[in-house]
Scaffold this active site. Structure first.
Site, PDB file in Angstrom:
ATOM      1  N   HIS A  11      47.002 148.379 -15.781  1.00 16.96           N
ATOM      2  CA  HIS A  11      48.025 148.061 -16.437  1.00 16.96           C
ATOM      3  C   HIS A  11      47.868 147.691 -17.870  1.00 16.96           C
ATOM      4  O   HIS A  11      48.592 146.737 -18.323  1.00 16.96           O
ATOM      5  CB  HIS A  11      48.826 146.938 -15.760  1.00 16.96           C
ATOM      6  CG  HIS A  11      49.218 147.365 -14.220  1.00 16.96           C
ATOM      7  ND1 HIS A  11      50.618 147.560 -13.965  1.00 16.96           N
ATOM      8  CD2 HIS A  11      48.645 147.297 -13.270  1.00 16.96           C
ATOM      9  CE1 HIS A  11      50.577 147.850 -12.605  1.00 16.96           C
ATOM     10  NE2 HIS A  11      49.362 147.618 -11.979  1.00 16.96           N
ATOM     11  N   ASN A  48      55.667 145.732  -8.718  1.00 19.45           N
ATOM     12  CA  ASN A  48      55.709 147.155  -9.161  1.00 19.45           C
ATOM     13  C   ASN A  48      56.913 147.516  -9.013  1.00 19.45           C
ATOM     14  O   ASN A  48      57.974 146.802  -8.634  1.00 19.45           O
ATOM     15  CB  ASN A  48      54.846 148.032  -8.591  1.00 19.45           C
ATOM     16  CG  ASN A  48      53.233 147.907  -8.865  1.00 19.45           C
ATOM     17  OD1 ASN A  48      52.940 147.631  -9.945  1.00 19.45           O
ATOM     18  ND2 ASN A  48      52.556 148.303  -8.080  1.00 19.45           N
ATOM     19  N   TYR A  67      43.512 137.687 -10.311  1.00 23.40           N
ATOM     20  CA  TYR A  67      44.132 137.665 -11.809  1.00 23.40           C
ATOM     21  C   TYR A  67      43.545 136.642 -12.773  1.00 23.40           C
ATOM     22  O   TYR A  67      43.450 136.712 -13.980  1.00 23.40           O
ATOM     23  CB  TYR A  67      45.637 137.615 -11.696  1.00 23.40           C
ATOM     24  CG  TYR A  67      46.204 138.902 -11.068  1.00 23.40           C
ATOM     25  CD1 TYR A  67      45.893 139.358  -9.780  1.00 23.40           C
ATOM     26  CD2 TYR A  67      46.933 139.661 -11.843  1.00 23.40           C
ATOM     27  CE1 TYR A  67      46.516 140.590  -9.287  1.00 23.40           C
ATOM     28  CE2 TYR A  67      47.602 140.881 -11.372  1.00 23.40           C
ATOM     29  CZ  TYR A  67      47.068 141.315 -10.007  1.00 23.40           C
ATOM     30  OH  TYR A  67      47.528 142.612  -9.654  1.00 23.40           O
TER      31      TYR A  67
END
Ligand code: NDP
Ligand code: HEM
Length: 494
Positions: free
Chosen positions: A55, A127, A337
């Protein structure tokens, strides 16, 4: 006398000359003591930070989430109470391309949201598809390798993609969406967003519900065909940035309707499919979407790097009333993350203004690189450890989520066993009209150029299990595009 500000060094001293190096005579050499030249070149060398491992290319804007419905019986989260208005940041992205990739490429789009709630930041990092390619995090790095460049050719490899997908039938559902019209939206305005995973809600009575989040575009779905996308990319590589930035500058604010699907906690033991499997949707007929509110984007960032590149979204950021689920992929993401952010942005990435909560923050983390908040966030210099006798911050039991009953023997369970990978892709395929099916077939054929015959045949066998028309359509499109023949198994599709 000019009223322009004086150029200074980063230490605040006036800069006498920003055009000419300090030299010994007009022809040089350059003096070592021209430290401002050295500073300027050093800063340039540090202007880039690692791009996101996935991304990397993205577009962001600020906005507001307004709650118009009433789901207070499911969740105590303040951000979701009737009438709540919460400032937020959105970042949309493609998955595979690097930072400079063209926007109008066929790919899944990221739909990452950060809500600055009064109880801390809530991030929904989803998404534009309600599902994903794989259901076990062990498969995620391998999958991403197939989407990125081949180590030797440094080109993207259709063979790697279809080899992986044909060996991973759980990907069929998402591959079908990716190759359908929705695989190449015209802009972020013309696509839905989905939390994708199953999350949980809990209320004041300590009851838990499973939940799926959907953001439905209010601007209609619009997509590019492959040919249209190629034409757009030939004219501009930045079509999404132009569309999103331009719409907001013109006051034409992008909006999505927030809906949730709700499943009572114990019903998860009764569904025909695993409701925590991120390759599956919950059929709307079983769990009808409930309208909750409106997401509106209405402000462009002032500085792309500071506010979009520096943005750090993590599914682990939740607030009281919202929780996780046992979804294996989600569980892995809860680790991944923040780890990526510490590597990409630094230890105290949450103190960067765009990531900073808009509610008071009190914690006992200390020191570390780029600590600009003084080392203590307790509001009391004597309370830098816990427990303490100096009125340092204490935990809040009301933020404790209700206990979750889990059981089972510890083992590595085969995630492909007892999991049907064909029923839901079939439901999707049956939604497509003749034109959508024809474009699906030709998009797949185009994406299979150069793939060896045995891999093509393995994938065609999966399409056949979804629907005989799916396999027949792709086979005919492969023949039309590449002269592909079943007899030529062993040869490449091109
Ligand atoms: P429904 O007919 O009740 O719902 C269909 C859903 O599919 C709608 O959310 C619609 O989104 C979406 N959809 C319509 N056309 C397409 C398309 N060309 N590509 C992708 N999505 C599309 O059926 P079910 O709930 O039983 O689901 C059937 C199939 O629809 C699923 O297997 C799944 O592939 C797909 N789907 C289901 C979703 C769900 O949450 N149940 C969500 C999205 C897709 P919209 O209203 O924006 O057009
Ligand atoms: C970005 C890991 C699955 C959506 C990222 C990043 C990592 C990552 C490391 C870069 C983060 C950063 O540098 O800021 C993973 C892992 C997964 C996984 C390990 C599976 C185990 C998913 C799934 C979705 C998703 C299933 C969607 C449902 C996103 C989005 C971004 C992202 C939207 C970009 C966030 C942004 O805009 O900054 N992922 N991911 N990922 N991922 Fe995942």
């Amino acid at each position: 006398m000019s009223d322009r500000p004086i150029l200074t060094t980063s230490a605040g001293a006036p800069v006498p000359d920003n055009q000419n190096s300090l030299t010994a005579g007009p022809r040089g050499g350059v003096m070592m003591q021209d430290y401002q030249l050295i500073e300027k070149l050093s800063h340039q060398n540090r202007e880039r930070i690692p791009e996101r491992a996935v991304h990397a290319k993205g577009w962001g804007a600020y906005g507001t989430l307004k709650i118009t419905g009433d789901i207070s019986k499911y969740t105590k989260a303040k951000v979701l109470q009737p009438g709540a208005e919460t400032p937020m940041l959105a970042r949309f992205s493609t998955v595979a391309g690097e930072l400079g990739a063209a926007d109008a490429e066929r790919d899944v789009r990221g739909f990452a949201l950060k809500f600055y709630t009064p109880e801390g930041n809530w991030d929904l990092v989803g998404n534009n598809t309600p599902i994903f390619f794989v259901r076990d995090a062990y498969k995620f790095p391998d999958f991403i390798h197939t989407q990125k460049r081949h180590p030797k050719t440094n080109l993207r490899s259709a063979t790697a993609m279809w080899d992986f997908w044909s060996l991973s039938p759980e990907s069929l559902h998402q591959v079908t969406i990716l190759m359908s019209d929705r695989g190449c939206p015209v802009s972020p305005l013309h696509m839905n967003g989905y939390g994708s995973h199953t999350f949980s809600f809990w209320n004041d009575a300590g009851e838990r519900y499973w939940v799926k989040f959907h953001f439905k575009t209010q601007h209609g779905h619009k997509h590019y065909t492959n040919a249209e996308a190629a034409d757009v990319i030939g004219r501009t590589r930045e079509s999404y940035q132009e569309a999103l930035y331009g719409a907001i500058e013109e006051g034409n604010y992008p909006r999505w309707t927030l809906q949730v699907q709700i499943m009572p906690e114990l019903e998860a033991e009764k569904t025909a499919y695993d409701p925590f499997d991120v390759t599956k949707v919950w059929p709307h007929a079983d769990y009808p979407p409930i309208e909750v509110g409106v997401l509106e984007l209405n402000r462009n960032p002032e500085n792309y790097f500071a506010e979009v590149e520096n943005a750090a979204f993590s599914p682990s950021n939740i607030v009281p009333g919202i929780g996780f689920s046992p979804d294996k992929m989600l569980q892995a993401r809860l680790f991944s993350y923040a780890d990526a952010h510490r590597y990409r942005l630094g230890t105290h990435y949450e103190h960067i203004p765009v990531n900073r909560p808009k509610c008071p923050v009190h914690h006992y983390h200390r020191d570390g690189q780029m600590n600009t908040f003084g080392g203590i966030q307790t509001g009391n210099p004597s309370a830098y450890y816990e427990p303490n006798s100096f009125n340092g911050p204490v935990e809040q039991p009301s933020a404790m989520e209700p206990p979750l009953r889990i059981s089972g023997d510890m083992a590595r369970y085969d995630h492909r066993e007892g999991n049907d990978d064909y029923v839901q892709p079939r439901a999707l395929f049956n939604l497509f009209d003749a034109g959508q099916k024809a474009r699906l077939f030709s998009n797949i054929a185009a994406a299979m150029g150069g793939v060896p015959g045995p891999i093509v045949e393995r994938q065609l066998a999966h399409f056949k299990r979804v629907h005989p028309d799916y396999e027949a359509g792709v086979r005919a499109a492969l023949h039309a595009a590449h002269g592909y023949e079943a007899d030529a198994v062993g040869a490449a599709a091109e």
